[in-house]
Write an enzyme that holds these catalytic residues in place. Structure first.
Site, short mmCIF file in Angstrom:
data_model
loop_
_atom_site.label_atom_id
_atom_site.label_comp_id
_atom_site.label_asym_id
_atom_site.label_seq_id
_atom_site.Cartn_x
_atom_site.Cartn_y
_atom_site.Cartn_z
N ASP A 58 0.89 -1.17 0.03
CA ASP A 58 -0.21 0.21 -0.07
C ASP A 58 1.00 1.30 0.04
O ASP A 58 1.78 1.09 0.52
CB ASP A 58 -1.01 0.05 1.24
N ASP B 49 0.75 3.78 1.60
CA ASP B 49 0.59 4.48 3.17
C ASP B 49 2.02 4.01 4.04
O ASP B 49 2.91 3.42 3.74
CB ASP B 49 -0.42 4.05 3.72
N ASP C 118 1.92 2.20 6.58
CA ASP C 118 2.27 0.90 6.97
C ASP C 118 3.05 0.10 5.78
O ASP C 118 3.81 -0.82 5.91
CB ASP C 118 0.94 0.18 7.28
#
Ligand code: 0RA
Length: 657
Positions: free
Chosen positions: A517, A519, A521
């Site tokens: 992803d 993002d 994380d």
């Protein structure tokens, strides 16, 4: 440019005359085949120009005549290198009947370096000198302060624009070279501050007492040009501490060795930390030798020999019922081996390996003597190191067993491939790719979206094990990591000396794409996976098999028009274009993609997986020491340096991910 006060007054004129400069060949050859002289014409070659000039200044330092070097990046990406060395000689060159300055600047290999009396110990990998920089620059200006006068000459593509002339008087001495790289030659013209900073820092560690300053006139910080100073009093000792900043020390102060034998300078600093990895960084004449060579061979030989003897004599290995290997003495070791050799021979494809065979014995003797003394004088620290060696041997033994178990199990389950793997149809590794996908759901989408013929999908569950903190045998017991090994067809074994060797002959995919992803994380998971590859399958990074997928960050839509965007600049452009220039047009919708899961299979294919459309970043290791430091910072235990590191590197991520 830089303030003149820092320069040191001229000493009595030296007897190094203009005539001792030897002339070899012309500069046309350099422009015709630049790669032959500076390695490449990409960003690496562009930066190499700076090192060619700086190396000359460093030689002046090594000869005891230069205390400062200033490097300035100007707004047009031209560079000035200024030093307070002796200044390039300006007298008449007898044979060539021109100023020595002109000879140095326009004749290849005319740096005086073939003259034994003035041999340089520095000198780049290519060691081609300032004349090469001149040939590859659209404009160069050389200014020399020497014997009370200021001399200057300018050049275009290496050709002098006028004879060397004096333009005034001076109390100082030194050389100032300004060059603008030729855009006809180089693929890029942009100098990177952190690339220059990194090497200048390294040079400051390698040349203690030398002050280096980097100024970037393209960028202001608090109203002044961005500037960084590099200076090290402790040299290599400070260098190892810098590399190990994020690690826990096993011994208080680094072991430091300097010696000279048969004209070879040997300088070594080493320390042990509580990690499981080894980090030996080596240099020859200030040039990094990535692949080691005879100097590193001599160092390893001495280290193993002395510690082994100490361990055996002291009865430390009594309870160990399997052989201790050379490798065990290297675990948690951080060392810098720097030698200065008069006539270095570089070997290997990238010339990153020292070949001079006499150096092995020299380094081995110097390091052996110093280690003996250390072991005698520091019983407590020595015991700590030996205990760590025993632990390493024990762990290696356990890891071998775990590995054998895993590999045996793999062989029993038919194809041996992990159940979660959606393999591709092709059996040709060159055209096959595997996507390591964060999470089962994104993995499912990727399976639907992929090209089945060439693209395989391996979903990874959440956060994979942090290999930076785990003992080796734990790694082979970890489900996700086992899957990566078996899916890739790669295994680890041990050779007779206990060295782990990566077997990549059966590598099933030539592109291994980490897809997470977009993002925080996701980037953490990417880093975890990269850490794993760096520590256990480094060769795959070095051979450019590891990639990072770049899913888009936004989808900008208006009616039927839609466009994916990978950064804010693209997003703004799309918004403006779709709205016909109106700043806040409500009919233009922006969707921010946080996860892969927000895209359907078709979208994921067209933005991130389709080889004709996607953007992939290749993972590279510019510098092993830096990468080691970075992974330890990002993934290790010591929190305070990690925070400082992330803050300092928020803008400039050094590893190319
Ligand atoms: C040839 C001979 C000497 C110095 C240099 C070149 C020299 C080159 C550069 C390039 C940048 N800075 C430099 N500083 C010096 C020896 C000079 C002497 O013996 O006086």
């Amino acid at each position: 440019m830089n303030d003149e006060k820092n320069q040191i007054p001229a000493p009595p004129a030296s007897d190094y005359g203009a005539s001792s400069i030897t002339a070899l060949e012309g500069l046309e050859a350099v422009r015709k085949r630049p790669g032959m002289y500076i390695g490449s014409t990409d960003t690496k070659g562009l930066h190499h120009l700076v090192w060619e000039v700086v190396d000359n200044s460093i030689d002046e330092h090594l000869a005891g005549h230069c205390k400062d070097i200033w490097v300035t990046i100007h707004p047009n990406n031209s560079i000035t290198v200024k030093d307070n060395g002796r200044g390039i000689p300006t007298g008449m060159h007898e044979k060539l009947q021109k100023s020595a300055l002109e000879v140095v600047m326009t004749v290849l290999h005319a740096g005086g370096k073939f003259d034994k009396n003035t041999y340089k110990v520095s000198g780049g990998l290519h060691g081609v000198g300032v004349s090469c920089v001149n040939a590859l620059s659209i404009h160069v200006r050389a200014e020399v302060h020497r014997e009370g006068k200021i001399f200057e000459q300018e050049y275009k593509q290496g050709k002098p624009q006028y004879d060397v002339r004096t333009i005034g008087d001076t109390d100082y001495r030194g050389t100032i070279i300004t060059f603008l790289p030729d855009p006809e030659i180089f693929e890029t013209d942009e100098y990177k501050f952190d690339v220059l900073a990194h090497r200048l820092r390294e040079l400051s560690f390698l040349n203690k007492g030398l002050r280096l300053t980097l100024t970037d006139e393209r960028e202001k910080e608090d109203g002044v040009y961005k500037t960084e100073h590099f200076y090290s009093e402790g040299g290599l000792q400070e260098f190892v501490l810098w590399i190990d900043e994020a690690k826990q020390r096993l011994i208080e102060t680094p072991i430091y060795i300097t010696a000279n034998e048969e004209g070879v300078d040997v300088e070594v600093a080493m320390t042990y930390n509580t990690s499981y990895s080894e980090n030996v960084v080596s240099f020859v004449n200030n040039i990094s030798t990535r692949d080691g060579g005879t100097h590193v061979g001599g160092f390893r030989r001495a280290l193993t020999r002395e510690f082994k003897k100490y361990g055996e004599d002291g009865g430390f290995f009594k309870k160990v019922n399997f052989p201790i290997s050379g490798e065990d003495f290297m675990e948690g070791l951080t060392a810098i081996v720097s030698v200065k050799v008069p006539e270095p021979q570089f070997k290997g494809q990238t010339k990153g390996e020292l070949g001079n065979s006499e150096v092995t014995g020299i380094v081995s003797r110097c390091v052996g003597d110093a280690l003996k003394q250390f072991l005698e004088e520091n019983p407590n620290q020595s015991r700590r190191i030996i205990e760590k060696v025993v632990l390493a041997a024990t762990a290696r033994n356990a890891a071998r067993k775990a590995r054998e178990m895993v590999q045996r199990k793999g062989a029993l389950t038919g194809s041996g491939l992990p159940g979660k793997l959606a393999d591709c149809a092709s059996r040709n590794p060159e055209e096959s790719e595997i996507f390591l996908v964060e999470g089962d759901s994104a993995g499912g989408t990727a399976k639907q979206g992929r090209d089945r013929h060439t693209q395989a999908i391996l979903p990874l569950r959440g956060k994979i094990l942090n290999v930076e903190k785990a003992l080796e045998h734990k790694i082979y017991e970890n489900e996700e990591i086992k899957n990566i090994f078996t899916a890739l067809g790669v295994s680890i074994s041990e050779n007779d000396e206990g060295h782990r060797v990566l077997n990549t002959e059966k590598l099933r995919y030539h592109k291994i794409v980490i897809m997470c992803d977009a993002d925080i994380d996701g980037s953490h998971i990417t880093t975890l996976i990269l850490t794993f590859f760096f520590r256990y399958m480094r060769e795959l990074i070095e051979k450019s098999h590891i990639y990072i997928a770049q899913p888009p960050l936004y989808l900008v839509k208006k009616g039927k028009n839609q466009r994916y965007c990978w950064n804010d600049k693209q997003r703004k452009e799309a918004q403006l274009e779709f709205s016909g220039g109106k700043e806040d047009d409500d009919s233009v919708k922006v969707q921010r993609y946080k996860g892969l899961g927000e895209m359907n299979a078709e979208q994921l294919w067209e933005t991130t997986m389709d080889p004709t459309m996607r953007l992939l970043k290749v993972a590279t290791i510019d510098d092993g020491a830096e990468a080691d430091r970075m992974f330890a910072m990002l993934m290790g235990d010591e929190v305070p340096p990690r925070r400082a590191f992330i803050e300092a590197n928020a803008k400039y991520a050094r590893i190319d991910v």
